[in-house]
Write a protein that holds these residues in place. Structure first.
Motif, PDB file in Angstrom:
ATOM      1  N   LEU A  73      15.177  31.566  44.921  1.00 57.51           N
ATOM      2  CA  LEU A  73      15.012  32.953  44.492  1.00 57.51           C
ATOM      3  C   LEU A  73      13.668  33.541  44.892  1.00 57.51           C
ATOM      4  O   LEU A  73      13.472  34.755  44.802  1.00 57.51           O
ATOM      5  CB  LEU A  73      15.174  33.042  42.972  1.00 57.51           C
ATOM      6  CG  LEU A  73      16.488  32.512  42.402  1.00 57.51           C
ATOM      7  CD1 LEU A  73      16.455  32.556  40.876  1.00 57.51           C
ATOM      8  CD2 LEU A  73      17.676  33.283  42.952  1.00 57.51           C
ATOM      9  N   LEU A  74      12.732  32.694  45.309  1.00 61.70           N
ATOM     10  CA  LEU A  74      11.401  33.173  45.672  1.00 61.70           C
ATOM     11  C   LEU A  74      11.483  34.151  46.833  1.00 61.70           C
ATOM     12  O   LEU A  74      12.200  33.924  47.811  1.00 61.70           O
ATOM     13  CB  LEU A  74      10.488  32.018  46.068  1.00 61.70           C
ATOM     14  CG  LEU A  74       9.987  31.113  44.963  1.00 61.70           C
ATOM     15  CD1 LEU A  74       9.259  29.913  45.564  1.00 61.70           C
ATOM     16  CD2 LEU A  74       9.072  31.865  44.020  1.00 61.70           C
ATOM     17  N   ASP A  75      10.699  35.227  46.736  1.00 61.01           N
ATOM     18  CA  ASP A  75      10.606  36.208  47.818  1.00 61.01           C
ATOM     19  C   ASP A  75       9.139  36.402  48.170  1.00 61.01           C
ATOM     20  O   ASP A  75       8.620  37.511  48.163  1.00 61.01           O
ATOM     21  CB  ASP A  75      11.263  37.529  47.395  1.00 61.01           C
ATOM     22  CG  ASP A  75      11.459  38.474  48.574  1.00 61.01           C
ATOM     23  OD1 ASP A  75      11.201  38.063  49.728  1.00 61.01           O
ATOM     24  OD2 ASP A  75      11.857  39.627  48.340  1.00 61.01           O
ATOM     25  N   ALA A  76       8.470  35.273  48.417  1.00 56.29           N
ATOM     26  CA  ALA A  76       7.052  35.275  48.776  1.00 56.29           C
ATOM     27  C   ALA A  76       6.813  34.099  49.723  1.00 56.29           C
ATOM     28  O   ALA A  76       7.387  33.027  49.536  1.00 56.29           O
ATOM     29  CB  ALA A  76       6.174  35.140  47.541  1.00 56.29           C
ATOM     30  N   PRO A  77       5.955  34.281  50.707  1.00 55.64           N
ATOM     31  CA  PRO A  77       5.693  33.194  51.655  1.00 55.64           C
ATOM     32  C   PRO A  77       4.667  32.179  51.172  1.00 55.64           C
ATOM     33  O   PRO A  77       4.510  31.121  51.780  1.00 55.64           O
ATOM     34  CB  PRO A  77       5.166  33.930  52.885  1.00 55.64           C
ATOM     35  CG  PRO A  77       4.506  35.152  52.321  1.00 55.64           C
ATOM     36  CD  PRO A  77       5.339  35.535  51.118  1.00 55.64           C
ATOM     37  N   LEU A  78       3.960  32.483  50.076  1.00 59.60           N
ATOM     38  CA  LEU A  78       2.876  31.633  49.619  1.00 59.60           C
ATOM     39  C   LEU A  78       2.902  31.519  48.101  1.00 59.60           C
ATOM     40  O   LEU A  78       3.034  32.520  47.403  1.00 59.60           O
ATOM     41  CB  LEU A  78       1.523  32.220  50.061  1.00 59.60           C
ATOM     42  CG  LEU A  78       0.247  31.519  49.618  1.00 59.60           C
ATOM     43  CD1 LEU A  78       0.167  30.099  50.179  1.00 59.60           C
ATOM     44  CD2 LEU A  78      -0.971  32.336  50.058  1.00 59.60           C
ATOM     45  N   VAL A  79       2.752  30.289  47.610  1.00 61.19           N
ATOM     46  CA  VAL A  79       2.633  30.031  46.176  1.00 61.19           C
ATOM     47  C   VAL A  79       1.371  29.213  45.977  1.00 61.19           C
ATOM     48  O   VAL A  79       1.223  28.124  46.539  1.00 61.19           O
ATOM     49  CB  VAL A  79       3.854  29.260  45.621  1.00 61.19           C
ATOM     50  CG1 VAL A  79       3.656  28.963  44.134  1.00 61.19           C
ATOM     51  CG2 VAL A  79       5.143  30.042  45.847  1.00 61.19           C
ATOM     52  N   VAL A  80       0.449  29.760  45.192  1.00 61.09           N
ATOM     53  CA  VAL A  80      -0.792  29.050  44.888  1.00 61.09           C
ATOM     54  C   VAL A  80      -1.297  29.545  43.542  1.00 61.09           C
ATOM     55  O   VAL A  80      -1.377  30.743  43.311  1.00 61.09           O
ATOM     56  CB  VAL A  80      -1.862  29.249  45.993  1.00 61.09           C
ATOM     57  CG1 VAL A  80      -2.171  30.705  46.230  1.00 61.09           C
ATOM     58  CG2 VAL A  80      -3.125  28.492  45.683  1.00 61.09           C
ATOM     59  N   GLY A  81      -1.588  28.608  42.658  1.00 64.80           N
ATOM     60  CA  GLY A  81      -2.054  29.032  41.349  1.00 64.80           C
ATOM     61  C   GLY A  81      -2.588  27.888  40.519  1.00 64.80           C
ATOM     62  O   GLY A  81      -2.439  26.720  40.873  1.00 64.80           O
ATOM     63  N   PRO A  82      -3.196  28.239  39.386  1.00 63.85           N
ATOM     64  CA  PRO A  82      -3.872  27.253  38.560  1.00 63.85           C
ATOM     65  C   PRO A  82      -3.006  26.524  37.535  1.00 63.85           C
ATOM     66  O   PRO A  82      -3.479  25.569  36.912  1.00 63.85           O
ATOM     67  CB  PRO A  82      -4.929  28.093  37.837  1.00 63.85           C
ATOM     68  CG  PRO A  82      -4.276  29.437  37.695  1.00 63.85           C
ATOM     69  CD  PRO A  82      -3.490  29.606  38.976  1.00 63.85           C
ATOM     70  N   ALA A  83      -1.760  26.930  37.329  1.00 66.40           N
ATOM     71  CA  ALA A  83      -0.937  26.244  36.332  1.00 66.40           C
ATOM     72  C   ALA A  83      -0.734  24.785  36.737  1.00 66.40           C
ATOM     73  O   ALA A  83      -0.542  24.481  37.912  1.00 66.40           O
ATOM     74  CB  ALA A  83       0.414  26.935  36.181  1.00 66.40           C
ATOM     75  N   ASN A  84      -0.775  23.895  35.772  1.00 66.83           N
ATOM     76  CA  ASN A  84      -0.566  22.468  36.036  1.00 66.83           C
ATOM     77  C   ASN A  84       0.921  22.152  36.137  1.00 66.83           C
ATOM     78  O   ASN A  84       1.737  22.776  35.470  1.00 66.83           O
ATOM     79  CB  ASN A  84      -1.179  21.620  34.924  1.00 66.83           C
ATOM     80  CG  ASN A  84      -2.682  21.721  34.903  1.00 66.83           C
ATOM     81  OD1 ASN A  84      -3.328  21.843  35.932  1.00 66.83           O
ATOM     82  ND2 ASN A  84      -3.252  21.675  33.709  1.00 66.83           N
ATOM     83  N   ASN A  85       1.242  21.153  36.955  1.00 63.04           N
ATOM     84  CA  ASN A  85       2.612  20.624  37.040  1.00 63.04           C
ATOM     85  C   ASN A  85       3.636  21.714  37.318  1.00 63.04           C
ATOM     86  O   ASN A  85       4.633  21.844  36.613  1.00 63.04           O
ATOM     87  CB  ASN A  85       2.962  19.857  35.766  1.00 63.04           C
ATOM     88  CG  ASN A  85       1.962  18.773  35.483  1.00 63.04           C
ATOM     89  OD1 ASN A  85       1.622  17.989  36.367  1.00 63.04           O
ATOM     90  ND2 ASN A  85       1.462  18.721  34.258  1.00 63.04           N
ATOM     91  N   GLN A  86       3.418  22.478  38.379  1.00 64.08           N
ATOM     92  CA  GLN A  86       4.288  23.598  38.702  1.00 64.08           C
ATOM     93  C   GLN A  86       5.681  23.162  39.138  1.00 64.08           C
ATOM     94  O   GLN A  86       6.652  23.880  38.923  1.00 64.08           O
ATOM     95  CB  GLN A  86       3.650  24.446  39.799  1.00 64.08           C
ATOM     96  CG  GLN A  86       2.356  25.092  39.374  1.00 64.08           C
ATOM     97  CD  GLN A  86       1.564  25.654  40.537  1.00 64.08           C
ATOM     98  OE1 GLN A  86       2.070  25.821  41.640  1.00 64.08           O
ATOM     99  NE2 GLN A  86       0.298  25.945  40.298  1.00 64.08           N
ATOM    100  N   LEU A  87       5.781  21.984  39.762  1.00 67.97           N
ATOM    101  CA  LEU A  87       7.063  21.495  40.251  1.00 67.97           C
ATOM    102  C   LEU A  87       7.789  20.715  39.164  1.00 67.97           C
ATOM    103  O   LEU A  87       7.178  19.908  38.454  1.00 67.97           O
ATOM    104  CB  LEU A  87       6.863  20.569  41.453  1.00 67.97           C
ATOM    105  CG  LEU A  87       6.041  21.079  42.632  1.00 67.97           C
ATOM    106  CD1 LEU A  87       5.995  20.017  43.722  1.00 67.97           C
ATOM    107  CD2 LEU A  87       6.579  22.390  43.158  1.00 67.97           C
ATOM    108  N   THR A  88       9.103  20.906  39.062  1.00 69.68           N
ATOM    109  CA  THR A  88       9.878  20.117  38.106  1.00 69.68           C
ATOM    110  C   THR A  88      10.091  18.695  38.610  1.00 69.68           C
ATOM    111  O   THR A  88      10.356  17.802  37.813  1.00 69.68           O
ATOM    112  CB  THR A  88      11.240  20.765  37.814  1.00 69.68           C
ATOM    113  OG1 THR A  88      11.963  20.920  39.046  1.00 69.68           O
ATOM    114  CG2 THR A  88      11.064  22.106  37.108  1.00 69.68           C
ATOM    115  N   ALA A  89       9.980  18.509  39.913  1.00 70.46           N
ATOM    116  CA  ALA A  89      10.087  17.185  40.540  1.00 70.46           C
ATOM    117  C   ALA A  89       9.388  17.258  41.890  1.00 70.46           C
ATOM    118  O   ALA A  89       9.292  18.338  42.483  1.00 70.46           O
ATOM    119  CB  ALA A  89      11.551  16.793  40.730  1.00 70.46           C
ATOM    120  N   GLU A  90       8.890  16.135  42.369  1.00 72.74           N
ATOM    121  CA  GLU A  90       8.199  16.135  43.666  1.00 72.74           C
ATOM    122  C   GLU A  90       9.101  16.635  44.794  1.00 72.74           C
ATOM    123  O   GLU A  90       8.620  17.227  45.757  1.00 72.74           O
ATOM    124  CB  GLU A  90       7.657  14.750  43.986  1.00 72.74           C
ATOM    125  CG  GLU A  90       6.449  14.391  43.156  1.00 72.74           C
ATOM    126  CD  GLU A  90       5.772  13.106  43.609  1.00 72.74           C
ATOM    127  OE1 GLU A  90       6.051  12.621  44.724  1.00 72.74           O
ATOM    128  OE2 GLU A  90       4.949  12.600  42.833  1.00 72.74           O
TER     129      GLU A  90
END
Length: 168
Positions: A73-90
């Motif tokens: 669903l993402l409509d952005a070419p870049l994801v970067v941020g300070p939240a920890n553990n952003q991925l639900t799985a590697e």
């Protein structure tokens, strides 16, 4: 798009706007909307925040926002941020790469606070020298993204390999 408009997200959004960015924010706390509007930011419904067109998505609240369900669903070419553990799985790092979305791993993107603190407290550096170490994180991000692109690996794999090398 800054998702999470608490202490960190507010500071980040304000800094981005001061640098000339058009900033849209979201937060599950509806009372934050008035603060966002008063500061001149756009507001997005948190349920749709990841789906809105943006140059950058900045997860600045809770972890687990990037999953096999949300990545398409993402409509952005870049994801970067300070939240920890952003991925639900590697494996979600592979999903992002397969979609052509560049993701800077959270432990790299949010390293500035600990780098600065250690430089000041453990190494006894002055503010300017400690800040220089924080600013060097940009070079680390560039190296990670370049190595990932050249080696056909994800930024997560490259960042983890670099961390393992540095730790010993």
């Amino acid at each position: 798009m800054v998702t999470g408009f608490g202490a960190v997200g507010t500071h980040l959004a304000t800094s981005l706007a001061a640098a000339g960015a058009d900033v849209v924010v979201s937060d599950v706390d509806e009372t934050r909307r008035r603060v966002a509007v008063d500061l001149g930011f756009g507001w997005a419904d948190p349920a749709r925040a990841l789906t809105l067109p943006a140059d950058i998505v900045v997860p600045a609240a809770v972890g687990g926002v990037l999953s096999p369900d949300t990545v398409p669903l993402l409509d952005a070419p870049l994801v970067v941020g300070p939240a920890n553990n952003q991925l639900t799985a590697e494996s979600v790092a592979d999903d992002l790469a397969d979609r052509g979305v560049t993701w800077v791993p959270d432990f790299v993107a949010s390293a500035g606070g600990i780098v600065y603190t250690l430089a000041r407290e453990s190494d006894g550096l002055a503010h300017e020298a400690a800040l220089a170490r924080v600013e060097a994180i940009g070079d680390t991000v560039t190296a990670i993204l370049s190595a990932a692109s050249a080696g056909g690996r994800t930024p997560l794999a490259e960042a983890a390999a670099l961390a393992a090398q540095r730790v010993g």
